[in-house]
Write a protein that holds these residues in place. Structure first.
Motif, PDB file in Angstrom:
ATOM      1  N   THR A  16       0.830  -1.205   0.000  1.00  0.00           N
ATOM      2  CA  THR A  16       0.000   0.000   0.000  1.00  0.00           C
ATOM      3  C   THR A  16       0.862   1.253   0.000  1.00  0.00           C
ATOM      4  OG1 THR A  16      -1.761  -1.167   1.187  1.00  0.00           O
ATOM      5  CG2 THR A  16      -1.813   1.241   1.237  1.00  0.00           C
ATOM      6  N   ALA A  17       1.925   1.233   0.806  1.00  0.00           N
ATOM      7  CA  ALA A  17       2.836   2.381   0.848  1.00  0.00           C
ATOM      8  C   ALA A  17       3.508   2.594  -0.502  1.00  0.00           C
ATOM      9  CB  ALA A  17       3.888   2.168   1.938  1.00  0.00           C
ATOM     10  N   ASN A  18       3.881   1.508  -1.180  1.00  0.00           N
ATOM     11  CA  ASN A  18       4.504   1.630  -2.502  1.00  0.00           C
ATOM     12  C   ASN A  18       3.545   2.237  -3.515  1.00  0.00           C
ATOM     13  OD1 ASN A  18       6.790   0.487  -1.472  1.00  0.00           O
ATOM     14  ND2 ASN A  18       6.750  -1.352  -2.732  1.00  0.00           N
ATOM     15  N   LEU A  19       2.293   1.801  -3.482  1.00  0.00           N
ATOM     16  CA  LEU A  19       1.303   2.345  -4.414  1.00  0.00           C
ATOM     17  C   LEU A  19       1.096   3.840  -4.175  1.00  0.00           C
ATOM     18  CD1 LEU A  19      -1.310  -0.558  -4.359  1.00  0.00           C
ATOM     19  CD2 LEU A  19       0.147   0.082  -6.283  1.00  0.00           C
ATOM     20  N   ASP A  20       0.983   4.226  -2.907  1.00  0.00           N
ATOM     21  CA  ASP A  20       0.789   5.642  -2.578  1.00  0.00           C
ATOM     22  C   ASP A  20       1.990   6.474  -3.015  1.00  0.00           C
ATOM     23  OD1 ASP A  20      -1.673   5.107  -1.490  1.00  0.00           O
ATOM     24  OD2 ASP A  20      -0.970   5.043   0.585  1.00  0.00           O
ATOM     25  N   ALA A  21       3.196   5.968  -2.729  1.00  0.00           N
ATOM     26  CA  ALA A  21       4.412   6.714  -3.072  1.00  0.00           C
ATOM     27  C   ALA A  21       4.584   6.821  -4.584  1.00  0.00           C
ATOM     28  CB  ALA A  21       5.627   6.038  -2.440  1.00  0.00           C
ATOM     29  N   THR A  22       4.239   5.755  -5.301  1.00  0.00           N
ATOM     30  CA  THR A  22       4.338   5.789  -6.766  1.00  0.00           C
ATOM     31  C   THR A  22       3.380   6.814  -7.345  1.00  0.00           C
ATOM     32  OG1 THR A  22       5.018   3.461  -6.871  1.00  0.00           O
ATOM     33  CG2 THR A  22       4.078   4.421  -8.874  1.00  0.00           C
ATOM     34  N   LEU A  23       2.160   6.837  -6.846  1.00  0.00           N
ATOM     35  CA  LEU A  23       1.162   7.785  -7.340  1.00  0.00           C
ATOM     36  C   LEU A  23       1.598   9.220  -7.102  1.00  0.00           C
ATOM     37  CD1 LEU A  23      -1.627   8.200  -8.596  1.00  0.00           C
ATOM     38  CD2 LEU A  23      -2.606   8.039  -6.303  1.00  0.00           C
ATOM     39  N   LYS A  24       2.185   9.493  -5.937  1.00  0.00           N
ATOM     40  CA  LYS A  24       2.631  10.845  -5.619  1.00  0.00           C
ATOM     41  C   LYS A  24       3.823  11.269  -6.474  1.00  0.00           C
ATOM     42  CE  LYS A  24       1.073  10.697  -0.797  1.00  0.00           C
ATOM     43  NZ  LYS A  24       1.509  10.605   0.621  1.00  0.00           N
ATOM     44  N   ALA A  25       4.678  10.311  -6.820  1.00  0.00           N
ATOM     45  CA  ALA A  25       5.923  10.647  -7.527  1.00  0.00           C
ATOM     46  C   ALA A  25       5.749  10.730  -9.038  1.00  0.00           C
ATOM     47  CB  ALA A  25       7.004   9.624  -7.193  1.00  0.00           C
ATOM     48  N   LEU A  26       4.704  10.104  -9.584  1.00  0.00           N
ATOM     49  CA  LEU A  26       4.538  10.068 -11.037  1.00  0.00           C
ATOM     50  C   LEU A  26       3.864  11.337 -11.546  1.00  0.00           C
ATOM     51  CD1 LEU A  26       3.364   6.477 -12.063  1.00  0.00           C
ATOM     52  CD2 LEU A  26       5.387   7.685 -12.850  1.00  0.00           C
ATOM     53  N   PRO A  27       4.544  12.125 -12.363  1.00  0.00           N
ATOM     54  CA  PRO A  27       3.891  13.311 -12.941  1.00  0.00           C
ATOM     55  C   PRO A  27       2.777  12.898 -13.905  1.00  0.00           C
ATOM     56  CG  PRO A  27       6.293  13.419 -13.161  1.00  0.00           C
ATOM     57  CD  PRO A  27       5.954  12.026 -12.754  1.00  0.00           C
ATOM     58  N   GLU A  28       1.639  13.543 -13.790  1.00  0.00           N
ATOM     59  CA  GLU A  28       0.520  13.241 -14.686  1.00  0.00           C
ATOM     60  C   GLU A  28       0.911  13.463 -16.141  1.00  0.00           C
ATOM     61  OE1 GLU A  28      -3.325  11.787 -15.219  1.00  0.00           O
ATOM     62  OE2 GLU A  28      -2.344  12.153 -13.287  1.00  0.00           O
TER      63      GLU A  28
END
Length: 281
Positions: A105-117
């Protein structure tokens, strides 16, 4: 985020001199970041004060602190599964199921925050280009995700191929790669040298590279058109591929929605084929 990922995320907001430093760093990662301020400034064609402003903008109080974090990034990038297993034993003993799901879950959240739209949309634009053949390939564990993504996209758009067989046959399959094609490559730490070399050969054939990787970035990033980093570290023996799979599914869904009419037509044709075979017609 790893330093390299931080710099990529900040590129669009950096002033001219600092942007040159960022490009010099990314092109010569990690060695130039471990050199002196003067050497980094010289390579970027700028000044030592600009380098100091650059690291301060990233949130570091000094150049030595920047280098300490960079060394930690490189060490984490090079850790083998055996080394990660030894390190994991030092972590407090939590129930295995809850701990694993919490890490994912932490990886998914961190990936979403780090990926520019904007990068996600750029990847979708590449994959929506019907004039280009999309070639998919991954590493030892990630090739299963590459094949999964290719199997879905083959239904909703034409000209999708998954590089198959042993690496000795990859050069044969390069014969069908044309200028303007899209190569979707999955590569996470410890990066595969044969896959990196294939990426270079793809670029030589003027293919556009979409790289799905980790925060430390595969060497393929140097020649990729679009780079989508996913968080994979779980403080366990093996890295997690869940964020990569989630990103692949997000891309599949986005492309299906963007090409809804043509996708529905292909899906209906496929249903007709299945029905005719089933009914014996």
């Amino acid at each position: 985020m790893a330093i390299r990922e931080q710099i990529q995320a900040a590129l669009g907001t950096l002033p001219g001199a600092e942007k040159r430093i960022a490009h010099a760093f990314l092109a010569n990662y990690p060695s130039i970041g471990l050199s002196t301020i003067a050497e980094l400034a010289s390579l970027a064609g700028t000044s030592a004060p600009s380098v100091l402003r650059f690291v301060a903008r990233l949130g570091y109080e000094s150049y030595p602190e920047f280098q300490r974090v960079l060394r930690s990034d490189v060490q984490a990038q090079l850790m083998s599964p055996l080394e990660r297993a030894r390190s994991a034993r030092q972590v407090a003993d939590n129930p295995a199921l809850k701990a694993s799901f919490a890490g994912i879950t932490a990886n998914l959240d961190a990936t979403l925050k780090a990926l520019p739209e904007s990068e996600f949309e750029a990847a979708c634009d590449l994959l929506c280009d019907h004039k280009a053949t999309c070639h998919f390939l991954g590493g030892r564990f990630t090739d299963a995700i590459a094949a999964y993504m290719a199997a879905h996209l083959r239904i909703i758009r034409p000209n999708v191929r998954h590089f198959g067989g042993q690496s000795s046959t990859w050069r044969d399959q390069l014969l069908d790669v044309r200028p303007g094609d899209v190569a979707v490559l999955f590569d996470i730490r410890r990066y595969q040298s044969d896959l990196v070399r294939l990426g270079e050969l793809m670029v030589e054939r003027k293919a556009r590279i979409l790289l799905i990787t980790d925060p430390w970035l595969s060497p393929i990033a140097r020649s990729a058109r679009v780079v989508l980093p996913c968080v994979v570290d779980t403080n366990r023996t093996w890295d997690s591929s869940v964020a990569l799979l989630a990103l692949a599914e997000a891309l599949i869904d986005r492309i299906a929605r963007a090409q809804s009419d043509s996708a529905r037509t292909r899906m209906q044709t496929l249903e007709d084929i299945h029905w005719n075979n089933f009914s014996g017609r």
